[in-house]
Structure formats: C-alpha cells, structure tokens
Design an enzyme around this catalytic site. Structure first.
Site, PDB file in Angstrom:
ATOM      1  NE  ARG A  79      15.518 -12.261 -24.019  1.00  0.00           N
ATOM      2  CZ  ARG A  79      15.618 -13.127 -25.175  1.00  0.00           C
ATOM      3  NH1 ARG A  79      15.625 -11.596 -26.089  1.00  0.00           N
ATOM      4  NH2 ARG A  79      15.064 -14.342 -25.453  1.00  0.00           N
ATOM      5  NE  ARG A  89      11.420 -11.774 -24.618  1.00  0.00           N
ATOM      6  CZ  ARG A  89      11.229 -12.802 -25.293  1.00  0.00           C
ATOM      7  NH1 ARG A  89      12.109 -13.575 -26.713  1.00  0.00           N
ATOM      8  NH2 ARG A  89      11.134 -14.051 -24.858  1.00  0.00           N
ATOM      9  CG  ASP A  92      14.414 -10.740 -28.952  1.00  0.00           C
ATOM     10  OD1 ASP A  92      15.099 -11.659 -28.734  1.00  0.00           O
ATOM     11  OD2 ASP A  92      12.970 -11.070 -29.596  1.00  0.00           O
ATOM     12  CG  ASP A  94      15.093 -13.285 -32.807  1.00  0.00           C
ATOM     13  OD1 ASP A  94      15.886 -13.747 -32.478  1.00  0.00           O
ATOM     14  OD2 ASP A  94      14.274 -13.209 -32.460  1.00  0.00           O
TER      15      ASP A  94
END
Length: 160
Positions: A79, A89, A92, A94
């Site tokens: 990343r 990317r 990722d 989250d």
C-alpha cells in the site's frame, strides 16, 4: 473480546493481495468470518475494478491498536501512501464496525465507516453480518442493504 467488522479491497493484483491478507488475518486472529468476494467499479476515481469482501474478527486489541496493525498489514502488501487517497491500490482494509462503538480517531479512523453507504462495503457485510445493528442508525445491516437502490449495485460475485 470485541467483534470488528472489516472491509477489504484491492484493484492491483487483487486475487493475490486479498488471499495473502486473509492468510495474515487468520494467522493473527484465528478463525475469521469471510464474505463472498464481489467485483465493483472504482468509486471516486477512474481505475480498474476492485475486488471487495468483508471479514469479521474477534480481538482483544483496542480500536486504535487494531487500526495501526491493519495499516501495517496494508503496508506489507504494498500500500502506497504517497499517492492520492482515491487511487488504485494493492490492498485496503478499514474497520467498518467495532462492537457498538461510535468514534473518530487519528487519521481517517471513523467508526462506523462512512463508506458503509456504498455497495462495495455494505453488500459483503450484509452477507456475513445481517443481524448486526448499525450503532447510530438503529437498523440492521440487512435492513440497510434492503434499502439500498438496486440500480446502484453494479457488482458481480466472483470466486477468489
């Protein structure tokens, strides 16, 4: 022990990067819950489609420590943080929900994640956490998905 619900995505070598990230998550957290994988168009920029999925983990880590661990996981998978935030990317991840907490932390840490309004986060999460209650809206993830406009779901389920 807190249940954290994660959103994972990649549009650069996505199969390889998502498989490797899931291996690391399992290695660190043990058994995890993993949704089906969906292909979605990029949101916020023009780029290759993303592969997205959701995962549930149980952790004793605090939310800030978990967020730091996940950022290190992203970094281990290439990343880049020297490019625009909305860009292609390798990987990722989250924290979408962390127990029933509502908070804003350092950087872009916000629980629940505002991206929960997008199909690329909501659809995979609805597959594995339909009865989980959104801590501010008071609706289950299944209810939120059922209210999502079908014409805005441009996904395709794929095998990883």
């Amino acid at each position: 022990m807190t249940r954290a619900w994660l959103s994972l995505g990649s549009n650069l070598e996505p199969e390889q990067n998502l498989r490797a990230a899931l291996r690391e998550l399992r290695g660190h957290f043990g058994d995890i819950i993993v949704s089906p994988v969906y292909r979605f168009p990029a949101v916020g920029f023009d780029g290759p489609d993303f592969l997205n999925l959701a995962a549930g983990i149980d952790t004793d880590l605090g939310v800030n420590v978990l967020n730091d661990w996940l950022h290190a996981l992203e970094d281990r998978h290439g990343r880049r943080r020297d490019v625009p935030r909305f860009s292609s990317r390798t990987f990722d991840v989250d924290i979408v929900l962390f127990g029933d907490q509502v908070l804003k932390g350092p950087g872009n840490l916000e629980i629940p994640r505002p991206e929960l309004k997008y199909a690329f986060v909501l659809k995979p999460l609805a597959d594995i956490a339909p009865d989980v209650l959104h801590p501010t809206l008071g609706k289950t993830i299944a209810q939120l998905w059922s209210e999502f406009p079908a014409q805005k779901d441009h996904s395709e389920r794929i095998e990883l």
